[in-house]
Scaffold this motif. Structure first.
Motif, PDB file in Angstrom:
ATOM      1  N   SER A 188      -5.202   3.260   5.854  1.00 58.64           N
ATOM      2  CA  SER A 188      -3.686   2.959   5.994  1.00 58.64           C
ATOM      3  C   SER A 188      -3.535   4.290   5.826  1.00 58.64           C
ATOM      4  CB  SER A 188      -4.042   2.372   5.053  1.00 58.64           C
ATOM      5  OG  SER A 188      -4.120   2.788   3.514  1.00 58.64           O
ATOM      6  N   LYS A 190      -2.163   6.087   9.000  1.00 53.66           N
ATOM      7  CA  LYS A 190      -1.267   5.002   9.628  1.00 53.66           C
ATOM      8  C   LYS A 190      -0.454   5.284   9.135  1.00 53.66           C
ATOM      9  CE  LYS A 190      -3.997   1.520  11.033  1.00 53.66           C
ATOM     10  NZ  LYS A 190      -4.710  -0.224  10.592  1.00 53.66           N
ATOM     11  N   GLN A 247       1.277  -1.309   0.004  1.00 57.84           N
ATOM     12  CA  GLN A 247      -0.184   0.220  -0.151  1.00 57.84           C
ATOM     13  C   GLN A 247       0.582   1.351  -0.430  1.00 57.84           C
ATOM     14  OE1 GLN A 247      -2.992  -0.413  -0.035  1.00 57.84           O
ATOM     15  NE2 GLN A 247      -3.985   1.880  -0.011  1.00 57.84           N
ATOM     16  N   ARG A 278      -8.978   0.576   0.232  1.00 61.98           N
ATOM     17  CA  ARG A 278      -8.261   0.225   1.436  1.00 61.98           C
ATOM     18  C   ARG A 278      -7.976   2.132   2.013  1.00 61.98           C
ATOM     19  NH1 ARG A 278      -5.751  -3.884  -0.135  1.00 61.98           N
ATOM     20  NH2 ARG A 278      -3.742  -3.218  -0.536  1.00 61.98           N
TER      21      ARG A 278
END
Ligand SMILES: [Zn+2]
Lengths: 190, 89
Positions: B60, B63, A122, B56
């Motif tokens: 995320s 974070k 990611q 997502r």
């Protein structure tokens, strides 16, 4: 000190948000600074029921909006937007015998080796995404990040950015079109 | 309802479908187009990958905070904020 704690805990996050939304490091630093200064000055308005993080993000978002409301920035964004809207279809599609809009051969989506996205981190995605967003007009970028990073409702985004719903969907689509080819060049083929 | 979409229309439906649910008619039109058009089929697959990452997104992102302020700017902003705090108290 209050401000040291903020910098420690939320500094990079707010900076990342600002950078993603504006695409400029200098501007992102200014926005972060203005956000924290105004948070300090308005500390008495902070309500304990919301988290400090949420509160700071809200201030930052207002600063970004203010920046784009500023007349000259706005006019430039508007012109840029118009130019892009006019040109970006010829970029990907061309008329053929059977269809008015068929993929140009050199624009054909390539074969992506990566079938599942699990191998792709990611964070890696974000750093390529940031680069790729540099290629779309400022206003589109803002619309796009409001949706996907701030998770604002589409209706709110239209209101805030003064665009019609149909324009909104077209912008989202155009950003994804541009993003896809940019990702293909810069990431998938790595 | 026209049955045959062109690639511009088909790619549009593929890219917005994660945000905006398609009508039965649109789903059918897209399905037919994807059956006969390889580049749009690829495009639709790529959109699924991209959309998954984007969905997502915010959690995320918060974070990871993927970008770091430079030490220099961090120092400069921290000093400025301290000054303001000291003036206030
Ligand atoms: Zn097609």
């Amino acid at each position: 000190m209050q401000s040291e704690q903020w910098m420690e805990k939320y500094g990079d996050y707010l900076y990342s948000l600002a950078l993603f939304k504006t695409g400029s490091k200098e501007l992102a630093e200014d926005l972060l600074q203005n956000t924290l200064v105004s948070a300090l000055e308005n500390l008495e308005n902070f309500k304990a029921e919301s988290s400090v993080k949420t509160w700071l993000v809200r201030i930052l978002n207002n600063k970004i909006i203010d920046h784009y409301r500023h007349e000259s920035v706005r006019r430039k964004a508007q012109e840029e937007l118009q130019q892009q809207v006019n040109h970006s279809d010829d970029h990907f599609f061309e008329p053929t015998k059977v269809s008015p809009y068929h993929w140009k051969e050199e624009r054909y989506p390539g074969e992506w080796e990566v079938a599942s996205d699990q191998e792709l981190e990611q964070s890696e995605f974000y750093s390529v995404l940031e680069q790729c967003l540099g290629k779309v007009p400022q206003k589109w970028r803002l619309v796009f990040t409001k949706k996907y990073l701030s998770e604002q409702e589409s209706e709110n985004i239209c209101k805030e950015m003064e665009i019609s719903p149909s324009n909104y969907w077209v912008i989202m689509h155009r950003v994804k079109l541009a993003l896809r080819s940019c990702l293909e060049l810069n990431w998938i083929k790595l | 309802m026209k049955l045959i979409l062109n690639c511009k229309e088909a790619s549009y439906l593929s890219s917005i479908r994660d945000m905006h649910s398609l009508s039965i008619g649109e789903k059918l039109q897209l399905w037919i187009h994807l059956k006969v058009c390889p580049p749009c089929r690829r495009f639709a697959n790529h959109m699924q990958v991209i959309n998954r990452f984007l969905q997502r997104g915010s959690q995320s992102f918060s974070k990871l905070a993927p970008f770091q302020l430079s030490q220099e700017s961090r120092g400069r902003i921290t000093r400025l904020l301290k000054e303001i705090e000291q003036k206030k108290s």
